[in-house]
Design a protein around this motif. Structure first.
Motif: not given
Length: 376
Positions: A102-110, A150-163
């Motif tokens: 949630t936006r509130e939790r993301a801001q807390l983590w930041k 939007d909160v300001g994180f650098r974001v990495s997205g994990d993908l699974i392939t060969a599904v």
């Protein structure tokens, strides 16, 4: 004094549910379990601080699902790490399940000090997510990434392939459109003991190779650098913490099931690896009684080759010789020359690299180097 340890991995084993492909040490939370975990984590942090010279550059909270911790629990966990071990000066990563954002939790983590989010997207297709047993949907994944950015994180997205039936092109295009700067793409593997293994799910070799090649083709065409066999990044967006693993640096491993690579003053050894027991034993077993895997110079070299050859930049043999005290080229020149001749390895000055074909057979390359060690 031992050389400083500059990287920390912390394992949070709790998950809302257990995915059918997962073979990590994870479990669903039960009453009081997290409280016991936090008390023991404080004790382990104190122990590590007393044993090693710690000067952290990176911190990585992995799992499990670290973002599944409740806000006061996460706050306590970060506080005890900061109190006893400090915090990363260069990068601090939190693994995040899209359904927990949630936006509130993301801001807390930041606000707590995390600056990089590794988001377990796995796919942006609802049918694929359902097959993988994920409990978030594609809309939640997209929204989570948008909020984190939007909160300001650098974001990495994990993908699974060969599904089976996966729209990999759509998954990759979707992540790029969302604006992530880093993508980790891992082949679906069926490990013994998982639900997929019990159900007889199989991964076809042609799907594995297609996912491997197509991911590289699509991401490099969009300006991502394939800096490691399964990891792609925009310029200057590499995972600094994971690079510590791949370049065989020392790091602390905290939490049940976590592995660490530690400096040692014991004669004839360069370092040691210690893997923590699972939760039940981790809560009770004295830390100083944990068995260490002794890393002598030849072991250090083969570990460094196996991990470093996954990297686009390869392995600097002169640097590895300096760090290990062995002349790496002289010791392993027979198997290395053999694989260079076969087109599996490439030597550019003092830098050894795996070719695209060589990355598929790294296990065999390292086995041939271990054969040299066995003759000592």
């Amino acid at each position: 004094m031992l050389n400083p340890v500059r990287h920390l991995y912390l394992h949070v084993p709790f998950c809302p549910t257990i995915c059918p492909y997962c073979d990590f040490h994870v479990l669903t939370r039960k009453s009081g379990m997290v409280d016991h975990y936090l008390r023991r984590m404080r004790e382990e942090a104190q122990f590590q601080a007393s044993r090693y010279n710690v000067d952290l550059k990176t911190v990585y909270f992995g799992g499990g699902t670290p973002s599944f911790l409740r806000d006061p629990e996460m706050t306590d966990l970060v506080d005890l790490i900061r109190t006893h071990l400090g915090w990363g000066t260069e990068e601090n990563t939190l693994e995040i399940n899209p359904g927990t954002v949630t936006r509130e939790r993301a801001q807390l983590w930041k606000d707590l000090g995390f600056d990089r989010a590794s988001v377990g997207v796995q796919s942006l297709n609802d049918e694929t997510l359902k097959f993988l047993g994920r409990h978030h949907n594609a809309k939640q994944a997209r929204t989570a990434i948008e909020v984190l950015l939007d909160v300001g994180f650098r974001v990495s997205g994990d993908l699974i392939t060969a599904v089976p039936g996966q729209d990999l092109e759509g998954d990759i295009a979707g992540l790029i459109e969302l604006g992530v700067e880093h993508i980790s793409a891992y082949t679906l593997t069926i490990e013994e003991g998982t639900e997929f293994f019990r159900r007889g799910v199989q991964v076809r070799e042609e799907d594995e190779r297609r996912g491997f090649d197509l991911t590289a083709e699509l991401l490099t065409a969009q300006g991502f650098e394939r800096y490691e066999i399964s990891n792609y990044a925009r310029p200057r967006a590499h995972s600094r913490h994971n690079l510590a693993y791949w370049t065989n640096q020392h790091y602390l491993g905290l939490g049940p099931g976590a592995a660490g690579h530690y400096p040692t003053a014991r004669e004839g050894l360069l370092s040691e690896r210690i893997t923590n027991p699972r939760l039940h034993d981790w809560l009770q077993q004295p830390f100083e009684r944990r068995e260490a895997e002794e890393i002598a110079p030849p072991d250090f070299v083969t570990d460094a080759l196996f991990m470093g050859l996954r990297l686009r930049n390869g392995v600097d043999l002169a640097d590895l010789s300096r760090r290990s005290g062995l002349d790496v080229w002289v010791r392993y020149q027979k198997p290395l020359k053999h694989h260079i001749k076969k087109g599996l390895l490439l030597l550019e000055g003092q830098v050894l690299k795996a070719t695209d074909q060589g990355r598929w057979v790294l296990n065999q390359i390292i086995a041939d180097c271990l054969e040299v060690d066995s003759r000592d």
